[in-house]
Design a protein around this motif. Structure first.
Motif, short mmCIF file in Angstrom:
data_model
loop_
_atom_site.label_atom_id
_atom_site.label_comp_id
_atom_site.label_asym_id
_atom_site.label_seq_id
_atom_site.Cartn_x
_atom_site.Cartn_y
_atom_site.Cartn_z
N ILE A 175 4.50 -0.53 13.56
CA ILE A 175 3.58 -0.11 12.62
C ILE A 175 2.78 -1.58 12.16
O ILE A 175 3.56 -2.41 12.15
N LYS A 176 1.93 -1.50 11.51
CA LYS A 176 1.18 -2.64 10.88
C LYS A 176 1.57 -2.68 9.47
O LYS A 176 2.12 -1.61 8.92
N LEU A 198 3.21 0.12 6.30
CA LEU A 198 4.61 0.20 6.16
C LEU A 198 5.03 1.02 4.83
O LEU A 198 5.95 2.06 5.11
N ALA A 199 4.44 1.13 3.99
CA ALA A 199 4.64 2.15 2.78
C ALA A 199 4.45 3.53 3.20
O ALA A 199 5.49 4.66 3.05
#
Length: 125
Positions: A5-6, A10-11
């Motif tokens: 994931i970039k 992330l959140a």
């Protein structure tokens, strides 16, 4: 399995993982509670005082409410036998004086079931 994931995502990825785990925890806990109610009713049927046997046979377990995250299970004496639970568990005064001794049978089952629930939740998670 690795998922890339970039940093911008992330959140959302952490939130999705926590929601998935929360759903798993809720499902497992609800099943444990449901089974504990059935076990409590069965144990109370076995350990309750038996004069005619009607009181001991009257113990039931029922899911009283359930949402996506919670469950409430009631264990109760049915068929008008509920009025005896307090008298038998705690004892009572006799009409002509004196007392009838208590026959504690609900509290020991309650304590046992609570310990069992705690152990099963620890094991499941």
């Amino acid at each position: 399995m690795t998922k890339r994931i970039k940093i911008d995502g992330l959140a959302d990825a952490v939130s999705d993982a926590l929601n998935e785990y929360s759903g798993y925890v809720s499902a497992e806990t609800k099943e444990i509670i449901r089974n504990a109610g059935k076990t409590a009713a069965k144990e109370l049927r076995r350990t309750s005082p038996k004069d005619t046997g009607e009181y001991a046979k009257s113990w039931k377990s029922k899911v009283t409410s359930e949402t996506a995250r919670t469950i409430h299970v009631s264990v109760y004496a049915d068929h008008h036998q509920y009025s005896l639970t307090h008298l038998l568990e705690n004892g009572h005064a006799k009409r002509g004086g004196g007392r009838v001794a208590a026959i504690p049978h609900i509290e020991p089952v309650n304590d046992e079931i609570l310990d069992q629930i705690e152990k099963e939740i620890d094991r499941a998670l």
